[in-house]
Each structure stands twice: as C-alpha cells, then as structure tokens.
Design an enzyme around this catalytic site. Structure first.
Site, PDB file in Angstrom:
ATOM      1  N   CYS A 105       0.562  -1.213  -0.009  1.00 24.91           N
ATOM      2  CA  CYS A 105      -0.138  -0.024   0.084  1.00 24.91           C
ATOM      3  C   CYS A 105       0.706   1.296  -0.081  1.00 24.91           C
ATOM      4  O   CYS A 105       0.165   2.374   0.012  1.00 24.91           O
ATOM      5  CB  CYS A 105      -1.005   0.021   1.210  1.00 24.91           C
ATOM      6  N   CYS A 150       1.375  -4.319   8.518  1.00 21.77           N
ATOM      7  CA  CYS A 150       1.068  -2.773   8.053  1.00 21.77           C
ATOM      8  C   CYS A 150      -0.166  -2.416   8.611  1.00 21.77           C
ATOM      9  O   CYS A 150      -1.158  -3.253   8.437  1.00 21.77           O
ATOM     10  CB  CYS A 150       1.165  -2.812   6.697  1.00 21.77           C
ATOM     11  N   CYS A 153      -2.818  -1.581   5.393  1.00 24.31           N
ATOM     12  CA  CYS A 153      -3.619  -2.692   4.626  1.00 24.31           C
ATOM     13  C   CYS A 153      -3.451  -4.113   5.180  1.00 24.31           C
ATOM     14  O   CYS A 153      -3.952  -5.087   4.847  1.00 24.31           O
ATOM     15  CB  CYS A 153      -2.620  -2.890   3.290  1.00 24.31           C
ATOM     16  N   CYS A 173      12.498  -7.959  12.049  1.00 20.18           N
ATOM     17  CA  CYS A 173      12.910  -9.025  10.865  1.00 20.18           C
ATOM     18  C   CYS A 173      11.975  -8.768   9.865  1.00 20.18           C
ATOM     19  O   CYS A 173      10.934  -9.685  10.127  1.00 20.18           O
ATOM     20  CB  CYS A 173      12.952 -10.345  11.504  1.00 20.18           C
TER      21      CYS A 173
HETATM   22 ZN   LIG Z   1       0.633  -1.873   3.682  1.00 21.91          ZN
END
Ligand SMILES: [Zn+2]
Length: 190
Positions: A105, A150, A153, A173
């Site tokens: 995204c 994230c 998204c 990581c």
């Molecule tokens: Zn994203």
C-alpha cells in the site's frame, strides 16, 4: 521580605529550568541521533516530491483484488503470512538513504537510518516509523512470536524479537519482498 525571597526563588528555579532545557538540546544534537529523533524526523529521508499515504487511510481489498495488485511472491508473503528465503532480498544490501515502504500500500514503515546488519539474511531494523504496524502473537513455530503487519493494509511483514542492538534491543525482521525502497535522491538510484 518573604515576597522578595519568593520572587528570587522563582527566578532561580526558572534559570535552572532554562539550563536543563539547554542540556537536553545539546544531547539531542549529538552526532548519534536518538531513536526518538529518528522517529520524529523520518520525513527528512523522504525524497522530494514523493507523496506517501497516511496510516489513517486504511486499504481494504478482497483476496482477488490483492492477487491482481501484487505479484505471486508478494501475495504469498503479505496476504498469506509467508516467509522469504534468507539472503534472497536485494534490500539486504540496500544502504542508500531513503524510506522503506509497504509493497502492498506504499505506507512508509522504516527509514535507512533505522536499518542494521543482523546477519540473518533478512532486512532488519531496530525501530520503526511511529504507528506503522499492528502486532499479533503467532504460534506457528510452537514458541510464541510477535508477528507484525502494516497498519494501513494489514499486510504481513515479519516478526519482532528482543535480541536487537542498543539502544532499543529490538530486531524487526522484515521480508524484503514486502518492502519497496524509495531512495532519498533519484540520482543515487541509477
Ligand atoms: Zn501496507
């Protein structure tokens, strides 16, 4: 007399507060930037004229829509919580100044100043751009691990461990496939 003493006392307290704030300013201006400064000033690593989305603008797509938007490897990592082969990402050796954004995204996640060489074969970071990720606990390897994704998204990026370098002790990581690097200067990209 009492009032005068009180006034003098307040004056002294005010002066010592100013001295303290000067000392703090001097500390943050030291050559080694604090984690706080790295997080606050992450936009200084963003290339001029590049527009990036905000964490508060969620992206919700169906599985099929994601399949169209991503290549098969990105889809597997981001949408099916896959893990890439260690050492396979060209971003392991990416050392230019810039921003690491979500490949799904475009949300900025890390800066080049947050990256370190962990020796694991995955791009690793000791901190993140504030508010970029959400976390869950997964038990895929029996022992609990902290998965992160994230915030915009929901795409899976990697796991965070507590064996990273000082001063945070964190090791984020990250799958390189899940990242898109935006160099600070386009000249350096060629
Ligand atoms: Zn994203």
């Amino acid at each position: 007399m009492t009032r005068r003493n009180l006034f003098l006392g307040m004056l002294a307290a005010g002066f010592s507060a100013i001295c303290r704030s000067r000392a703090v300013t001097a500390a943050t201006a030291a050559p080694i930037k604090s984690v706080d400064a790295l997080q606050k000033n992450w936009q200084t690593l963003l290339a001029d004229g590049v527009k990036v989305p905000l964490p508060t603008e969620p992206v919700k797509l169906s599985k099929e829509e994601w399949r169209k938007r991503l290549n098969p490897e990105q889809f597997h990592i981001l949408r099916e919580e896959g893990t890439e082969q260690p050492g396979s990402s060209p971003l392991n050796n990416e050392k230019r100044p810039g921003i690491f954004a979500c490949a799904g995204c475009g949300l900025p996640l890390f800066t080049s100043e947050m990256k370190f060489e962990s020796g694991t074969g995955w791009p690793s970071f000791f901190t993140t751009i504030p508010g970029a990720f959400g976390k869950t606990t997964d038990y895929k390897l029996i022992l609990p691990r902290t998965e992160y994704h994230c915030i915009r998204c929901g795409g899976h990026h990697g796991h965070v461990f507590d064996d990273g370098p000082k001063p945070t002790g964190q090791r984020w990581c990250n799958n390189g496939v899940a990242l898109r690097f935006i160099p600070k200067t386009t000249k350096a990209a060629t």
